[in-house]
Design an enzyme around this catalytic site. Structure first.
Site, mmCIF file in Angstrom:
data_model
loop_
_atom_site.group_PDB
_atom_site.id
_atom_site.type_symbol
_atom_site.label_atom_id
_atom_site.label_comp_id
_atom_site.label_asym_id
_atom_site.label_seq_id
_atom_site.Cartn_x
_atom_site.Cartn_y
_atom_site.Cartn_z
ATOM 1 N N CYS A 190 -9.993 1.275 9.483
ATOM 2 C CA CYS A 190 -8.968 0.475 10.170
ATOM 3 C C CYS A 190 -9.286 -1.013 10.045
ATOM 4 O O CYS A 190 -8.392 -1.840 9.910
ATOM 5 C CB CYS A 190 -8.907 0.851 11.648
ATOM 6 S SG CYS A 190 -8.467 2.585 11.886
ATOM 7 N N CYS A 216 0.962 7.836 4.596
ATOM 8 C CA CYS A 216 -0.409 8.260 4.929
ATOM 9 C C CYS A 216 -0.755 7.906 6.359
ATOM 10 O O CYS A 216 -1.894 7.973 6.764
ATOM 11 C CB CYS A 216 -1.435 7.696 3.934
ATOM 12 S SG CYS A 216 -1.666 5.937 4.040
#
Length: 285
Positions: free
Chosen positions: A106, A35
Site C-alpha cells: 500500500c 485488482c
C-alpha cells in the site's frame, strides 16, 4: 487481524487531503479496480512550478492504502518535485509508525502514483507497473496478474532489502495472484542481493559468548520472526545458555501442531547464520 499502530488508525479514520484538485498540475493513477487497489494522486504546484503546495488523493483500498496515501500527501506538501520523488515507501511506513509487512504494497503504491504524476507532468516516459493500457516501463513483465516489471521489482527489492519471495508479495503484490512468477521473483532477489552484497552474511569464525548471544537475537529478529508474523505467529527468546537457545512460541504458533517443525526451522536458521552447534529447545514460556 493486522497489528495497526494508532497513527495508521488515525490516518485511516481521519485521512488528510481526500478528494480531487480540479486544476491539478499533475495527476498520477496507479492500480486498477480489477485488482482491488487503485490510487489517484493530484498535485498542485506553486507559481514557479517547483514546489508542491497541495496534494490530494482518491483511493479504493484497504485501511493501509488510505492511511498510506494520507501520509504521503502530508509528507510531500511543501517539497520540490525532486524532493518529493525521493520519498521512499519506508518513509511513509515510518510516518505511520510502521505498517504490517503484508500491507507494505500500500505504501509502495503511493510512491508509484507520485512517480507517474511527476513523469506525466514533465512529459517524460510514464513508468507504469500495474496498468496494462499504457506503455510499460522498460523491462520484462514478471507478474502478469498485476503487470509488474522486473525493473520495478528490482528497485523495490533493493530499496527495502527484501530477501524472500513472500516479502516481495507483501511489498508489491507480485506473486500474490496465480503465483506463477514466484520462481522468477526468487531469481530477481538472488540477482539483486548478489550485486548488493558480495559479502554475504556468513558465519563469523570465532564467537565470544556475548557476540553469539547478540547474533542469535539479531537473527531471530531479522530472519525468523518476520516469517512467523506472516502466519500470525511469533516467538520469544527465553534464554541462551552456551549453545542452547530456549524459545517460546506465541500467538498462532503457540500450541500449533507444526510448532515442532518451526523450532527445527529456527534451529537451522541459527546454525546457518550464527554457529553450527546451536540447539533450539521449545519451552512453555
Amino acid at each position: 487481524m493486522w497489528e495497526y499502530t494508532d497513527k495508521v488508525r488515525e490516518h485511516f479514520l481521519n485521512p488528510r487531503n481526500v478528494g480531487e484538485i480540479p486544476e491539478a498540475d499533475a495527476v498520477g493513477e496507479v492500480g486498477s479496480l480489477a485488482c482491488g487497489d487503485a490510487l489517484k494522486l493530484y498535485i498542485k504546484l506553486d507559481d514557479s512550478k517547483e514546489r508542491i503546495v497541495d496534494a490530494k488523493f482518491q483511493t479504493f483500498g484497504c485501511a493501509s492504502a488510505i492511511a498510506s496515501s494520507s501520509a504521503l500527501t502530508e509528507i510531500i506538501k511543501g517539497k520540490t518535485l525532486d524532493e518529493a520523488l525521493a520519498t521512499t515507501n519506508q518513509e511513509i511506513a515510518d510516518f505511520l509508525g510502521g505498517l504490517p509487512e503484508e500491507k507494505m504494497h500500500c505504501s509502495v503504491m503511493g510512491q508509484e502514483a507520485l512517480e507517474v504524476a511527476i513523469a506525466k507532468y514533465r512529459g517524460g516516459p510514464v513508468p507504469t507497473h500495474h496498468d496494462h493500457h499504457e506503455e510499460m516501463e522498460p523491462g520484462e513483465v514478471v507478474c502478469k496478474c498485476f503487470g509488474l516489471t522486473d525493473t520495478f521489482l528490482r528497485k523495490v527489492i533493493a530499496a527495502n532489502k527484501l530477501t524472500t519471495a513472500e516479502q516481495v508479495t507483501h511489498f508489491t503484490k507480485a506473486g500474490g495472484g496465480c503465483g506463477g512468477c514466484i520462481p522468477r521473483i526468487k531469481e530477481l532477489i538472488d540477482e539483486v542481493l548478489g550485486t548488493q552484497s558480495k559479502e554475504v552474511r556468513k558465519k563469523p569464525e570465532k564467537l565470544t559468548n556475548l557476540r553469539k548471544m547478540q547474533l542469535i537475537q539479531e537473527t531471530l529478529e531479522k530472519d525468523v520472526r518476520p516469517m512467523l508474523w506472516a502466519d500470525g505467529g511469533d516467538l520469544e527468546l527465553v534464554d541462551i545458555s552456551g549453545n542452547e537457545v530456549q524459545i517460546a512460541f506465541r500467538k498462532a504458533c503457540a500450541g500449533c501442531a507444526s510448532s515442532g517443525n518451526t523450532a527445527k526451522f529456527v534451529e537451522l536458521k541459527l546454525r546457518e547464520l550464527v554457529a553450527d552447534d546451536i540447539v533450539v529447545q521449545e519451552v512453555e514460556g
